[in-house]
Scaffold this active site. Structure first.
Site, PDB file in Angstrom:
ATOM      1  N   GLN A  64       0.522  -3.647  12.044  1.00 34.19           N
ATOM      2  CA  GLN A  64       1.075  -3.378  10.718  1.00 34.19           C
ATOM      3  C   GLN A  64       0.944  -1.893  10.381  1.00 34.19           C
ATOM      4  O   GLN A  64      -0.132  -1.305  10.519  1.00 34.19           O
ATOM      5  CB  GLN A  64       0.316  -4.185   9.661  1.00 34.19           C
TER       6      GLN A  64
ATOM      7  N   HIS B 111      -2.297   0.426  10.156  1.00 34.94           N
ATOM      8  CA  HIS B 111      -3.241  -0.150   9.206  1.00 34.94           C
ATOM      9  C   HIS B 111      -3.986  -1.378   9.722  1.00 34.94           C
ATOM     10  O   HIS B 111      -5.163  -1.539   9.465  1.00 34.94           O
ATOM     11  CB  HIS B 111      -2.463  -0.515   7.940  1.00 34.94           C
TER      12      HIS B 111
ATOM     13  N   ARG C  52       5.260  -5.853   3.806  1.00 37.84           N
ATOM     14  CA  ARG C  52       4.881  -4.492   4.203  1.00 37.84           C
ATOM     15  C   ARG C  52       5.758  -3.935   5.317  1.00 37.84           C
ATOM     16  O   ARG C  52       6.065  -2.743   5.334  1.00 37.84           O
ATOM     17  CB  ARG C  52       3.419  -4.471   4.661  1.00 37.84           C
TER      18      ARG C  52
ATOM     19  N   GLU D 252      -1.717  -1.269  -2.004  1.00 36.33           N
ATOM     20  CA  GLU D 252      -0.517  -1.928  -2.516  1.00 36.33           C
ATOM     21  C   GLU D 252      -0.715  -2.312  -3.988  1.00 36.33           C
ATOM     22  O   GLU D 252       0.238  -2.518  -4.718  1.00 36.33           O
ATOM     23  CB  GLU D 252      -0.295  -3.196  -1.682  1.00 36.33           C
TER      24      GLU D 252
END
Length: 588
Positions: free
Chosen positions: A240, A354, A286, A255
């Site tokens: 991610q 991430h 995402r 976020e």
């Protein structure tokens, strides 16, 4: 050489959220538990989790775990295992209320209940309007979680080994994992930790990339240990990229900023997410938001800055009061790393590596899995994995924000509950021969004896550049094939790297060299897996195969370490309490 031996019922490697939750459960049941961590437990990377824990408490509106399950399955681009997702969403509320009773200082609503904020990919009623499902302690939820779990482990007499670095798993001739060898960073002493159950809770490996929100300790130690022990890893192509890392620094901007009402702008001041995700806008999945930012930049609409093109995250319209109460840490991080005050101007952001959705395939109970000749799942005796290192898989091809902390707590707890019974049933400790223990020291001996050769820092830099250039947000077949060839060369260079510092006390270079081995294993498995999956799904987005291909690829990819080859593993589409969610086109 005969190593000193310490015996425990269970040894947990890694003291982040998952490791500490598992250790707590084991200690509470009266078993002896060693908790090994290469840093002081509250400095584990869980401390960087900002936004919150996504769980269907229904404090701000009516909610239900099945809605949460639907969002998670959709977010995973349909390769999340639905039995595991169901278990996580259903047991989530109970696991979170346990944390509250342990003293986790959640933010509160006016009536005293836990505060919940909107996060990306959340909906009411199976894809309806935006939900607010993420339970938060301001923007320091991971920090609050770690301190709470650390205090509980002290209270329940978990034996904590701080600043001990696990070298490798010890496997006996029957193929069972019987503990691990570890190095005391302070003294240089090496000890064999013998255990009935070994739990890997080593977290992520974002340091294989040049730009990452991950701490320097996230080096894929668990992936390396598993691969060297012959345990396969799953979905390693799925990394991610968080849409909002501070440009130039890589530091995470939660976020939760967008959940509180912040939004992204391009250089024309246009709120561009309305074009890519007309309903969810800035709170789409995402992978969707990260790709949208990269497309804006590729098409020349990125904002210019000393760190190259980026997007801007606007928060000033929320007002000083909201920012100071709900996002105090973000104000501090922006001022420190971006030299920007979000109360007055937007934060420069860029997609940044991430989270590792892949990892060691496990059952819901945390038991590590391998596959036999027929391709059937087989449990690896004595080995467990929880948290980011595990691939249960509740995240599939794309994790939803706030689900990682839930994953840590729910599956750390589940592994602990399973171990309470299985350790008692197992009886005597399984034995390992002296040669089995010696085999786990091969790497340490190699580094200790390598006095001449290349500087490992240059090798690490080359590895990170190769991954960043060839396996980032957008991927393409030729570049990935070239990247894999580069990694093969880098891997050969690593065999001849040198260790300059020969001291035994607090030898940080030795630890960094051992970590580099693990980065190499992780990067290589990622590259082979990414070349294998010829479609675009979730975080794995290919220019040469732009579409999702359910006919051939509605499955997990599995990297088999012995042959360095790939195979497929089927996705679990059989939840126990409700019908499965069939694959649909994913729009936000």
């Amino acid at each position: 050489m005969k190593l000193p031996v310490r015996e425990f019922d269970a040894v947990v490697i890694g003291a982040g959220g998952a490791g500490m939750r598992a250790a707590l459960q084991i200690s509470q049941s009266g078993q002896t538990c060693a908790l090994l961590s290469k840093v002081f437990p509250t400095r584990s990377h869980t401390v960087s989790a900002q936004g919150g824990i996504t769980v269907a408490l229904g404090n701000t509106h009516e909610d239900n775990w099945e809605w949460h399950m639907y969002d998670t399955v959709k977010g995973s681009d349909y390769i999340g295992d639905q039995d595991a997702i169901e278990y996580m969403c259903k047991t989530g509320p109970e696991a979170i209320l346990e944390l509250e009773h342990m003293g986790l200082p959640f933010s509160r609503l006016d009536d005293g209940r836990i505060y919940q904020r909107p996060f990306g990919g959340q909906s009411k009623n199976f894809g309806g309007e935006q939900a607010a499902r993420t339970a938060a302690a301001a923007d320091r939820t991971g920090h609050a979680l770690l301190h709470t779990l650390y205090q509980q482990n002290l209270k329940n007499h978990t034996t904590i080994f701080s600043e001990w670095y696990a070298l490798d798993l010890v496997k006996n001739q029957d193929g069972a994992v019987v503990g691990c060898t570890a190095l005391c960073i302070e003294t240089g002493e090496v000890v064999y930790f013998k255990a009935r159950a070994t739990v890997l809770a080593t977290g992520g490996a974002g340091r294989i990339y040049q730009s990452t929100t991950n701490a320097h300790i996230n080096t894929g130690d668990g992936v390396g240990m598993a691969i060297r022990a012959g345990v396969p890893v799953q979905d390693m192509e799925m990394w991610q990229f968080h849409p909002t890392g501070i440009a130039g620094a890589g530091v995470l901007v939660t976020e939760g900023c967008r959940g509180e009402g912040g939004y992204l702008l391009n250089k024309h001041g246009e709120r561009f997410m309305e074009r890519y995700a007309p309903n969810a806008k800035d709170l789409a999945g995402r992978d969707v938001v990260a790709r949208s930012i990269m497309i804006e930049i590729r098409e020349g609409r990125g904002c210019d800055g000393p760190w190259g093109p980026h997007a801007k995250l606007k928060l000033d319209h929320l007002g000083k009061e909201v920012l100071e109460s709900r996002l105090p840490g973000i104000l501090e991080l922006s001022r420190t790393f971006a030299h920007v005050d979000p109360v007055k101007e937007p934060i420069p952001v860029i997609p940044t590596c991430h989270y590792m959705m892949g990892g060691i395939p496990t059952k819901v109970t945390g038991q590590a899995l391998t596959v036999n000749e027929k391709g059937e799942d087989v449990v690896v005796p004595g080995l467990f994995a929880v948290g980011e290192i595990a691939c249960v898989s509740v995240h599939g091809a794309n994790r939803l924000g706030g689900n990682s902390l839930l994953d840590l707590v729910v599956f750390g707890r589940a592994a602990g509950l399973h171990l309470q019974e299985s350790i008692a049933e197992q009886g005597a400790l399984r034995d390992a021969s002296e040669s089995d223990v010696e085999a786990s020291l091969d790497r340490l001996n190699r580094w200790n004896n390598n006095r001449n050769g290349e500087d490992p820092v240059a090798i690490r830099k080359a590895l990170q550049e190769c991954m960043q250039h060839n396996f980032s947000v957008f991927r393409e077949g030729d570049a990935m094939a070239k990247g894999l060839e580069q990694l093969k060369v880098i891997r050969e260079r690593l065999k001849n790297a040198r260790l300059d510092d020969t001291s035994s006390e607090f030898n940080t270079q030795r630890v960094e060299c051992l970590e580099l081995d693990n980065l190499m294993e992780t990067a290589y498995a990622t590259a082979v897996s990414a070349n294998f999956r010829t479609e675009s799904r979730g975080a794995h987005s290919r220019f040469d195969f732009p579409d999702r291909d359910d006919e051939n690829w509605l499955c997990h990819s599995l990297y088999l370490p012995e042959s360095e080859s790939m195979t497929r593993r089927s996705v679990n589409m059989e939840p126990k309490l409700r019908p499965a969610f069939p694959p649909k086109i994913r729009t936000y």
